[in-house]
Design a protein around this motif. Sequence first.
Motif, PDB file in Angstrom:
ATOM      1  N   LEU A 192      -3.594   5.133  20.109  1.00  0.00           N
ATOM      2  CA  LEU A 192      -2.311   5.536  19.522  1.00  0.00           C
ATOM      3  C   LEU A 192      -2.319   7.015  19.152  1.00  0.00           C
ATOM      4  O   LEU A 192      -1.339   7.725  19.368  1.00  0.00           O
TER       5      LEU A 192
ATOM      6  N   ASN B  82      -1.703   9.239  21.983  1.00  0.00           N
ATOM      7  CA  ASN B  82      -0.359   9.120  22.547  1.00  0.00           C
ATOM      8  C   ASN B  82       0.764   9.377  21.550  1.00  0.00           C
ATOM      9  O   ASN B  82       1.924   9.085  21.851  1.00  0.00           O
TER      10      ASN B  82
ATOM     11  N   ARG C  50       4.051  11.062  22.672  1.00  0.00           N
ATOM     12  CA  ARG C  50       5.068  10.299  23.404  1.00  0.00           C
ATOM     13  C   ARG C  50       6.231   9.843  22.510  1.00  0.00           C
ATOM     14  O   ARG C  50       7.289   9.488  23.014  1.00  0.00           O
ATOM     15  N   TYR C  51       6.027   9.837  21.218  1.00  0.00           N
ATOM     16  CA  TYR C  51       7.077   9.402  20.294  1.00  0.00           C
ATOM     17  C   TYR C  51       8.082  10.504  19.998  1.00  0.00           C
ATOM     18  O   TYR C  51       9.119  10.250  19.417  1.00  0.00           O
TER      19      TYR C  51
ATOM     20  N   THR D 114       9.397   2.456  14.847  1.00  0.00           N
ATOM     21  CA  THR D 114       8.258   2.461  15.765  1.00  0.00           C
ATOM     22  C   THR D 114       7.095   1.614  15.245  1.00  0.00           C
ATOM     23  O   THR D 114       6.053   1.542  15.887  1.00  0.00           O
TER      24      THR D 114
ATOM     25  N   TYR E  75      -3.074   0.925  13.297  1.00  0.00           N
ATOM     26  CA  TYR E  75      -3.129   2.379  13.474  1.00  0.00           C
ATOM     27  C   TYR E  75      -4.046   3.033  12.450  1.00  0.00           C
ATOM     28  O   TYR E  75      -4.846   3.899  12.772  1.00  0.00           O
TER      29      TYR E  75
ATOM     30  N   VAL F  17       3.774   2.024  22.805  1.00  0.00           N
ATOM     31  CA  VAL F  17       3.750   3.442  23.169  1.00  0.00           C
ATOM     32  C   VAL F  17       4.855   3.693  24.197  1.00  0.00           C
ATOM     33  O   VAL F  17       4.854   3.077  25.260  1.00  0.00           O
TER      34      VAL F  17
ATOM     35  N   THR G  32       4.852   3.868  28.497  1.00  0.00           N
ATOM     36  CA  THR G  32       3.639   3.300  29.082  1.00  0.00           C
ATOM     37  C   THR G  32       3.719   1.788  29.217  1.00  0.00           C
ATOM     38  O   THR G  32       2.969   1.202  29.989  1.00  0.00           O
TER      39      THR G  32
ATOM     40  N   GLY H 132       0.746  -0.958  24.120  1.00  0.00           N
ATOM     41  CA  GLY H 132       0.693  -0.718  22.682  1.00  0.00           C
ATOM     42  C   GLY H 132      -0.518  -1.403  22.109  1.00  0.00           C
ATOM     43  O   GLY H 132      -1.434  -1.762  22.836  1.00  0.00           O
TER      44      GLY H 132
ATOM     45  N   GLU I  77      -5.450  -1.827  24.616  1.00  0.00           N
ATOM     46  CA  GLU I  77      -4.095  -1.756  25.144  1.00  0.00           C
ATOM     47  C   GLU I  77      -3.605  -3.160  25.475  1.00  0.00           C
ATOM     48  O   GLU I  77      -4.373  -4.012  25.894  1.00  0.00           O
TER      49      GLU I  77
END
Length: 182
Positions: free
Chosen positions: A63, A66, A69-70, A121, A139, A167, A170, A173, A180
């Motif tokens: 996380l 990545n 990406r948010y 999110t 997280y 995520v 992709t 998550g 993943e």
Amino acid sequence: MAQSARRPTSQPVSEQEIKSLTKALAERLAGPESQVDVQVFLNEAKRSYVFLTGQHVSLDRYLHENLWRYHFTWLTRAVLDHFSANIDEDGHILAGQPELAELFEVSQPNVSKSLTHLKKTHFIWLDGKRSFYQVNPLYAFRWGSDKQRAALQRIGIKTLMQHIIMVPGTGTGTGTGGEETK
């Protein structure tokens, strides 16, 4: 060269110790010592490495890699970092919008937008029973740590499944396995 003793991680490094190490490094680099001596000094400094506050934060690597990406605003990312660094053992943080607005020197509506984005999110959610935020333990804690296990057990699988972090872009998550998920 004398070997330096390791400092217990529960004690913060004093400003004087930082100045002393910085001064010693500057003297070594400016003096006639050889490159080998400088390398010995740097190795000694590495052995005595400590966290400046005596504490550290462990985050989910996938996380964290990545987060870009948010498309978080600087404020949303700052709030997430603040929450991650200041949670208690259960992953809770008691933080009001007025305090966060003052801390980050922004308006309350901007803080509200950031908190909403983090909630959407699933990085955080409001623990309705106690009026504080829960930072998602998938997280905020190192996978498999005692703190993560305790937080997961307290939260329960039903609640956790409502807060899976996906995520963007992709299709993956974090689920309940730390790896993943598709």
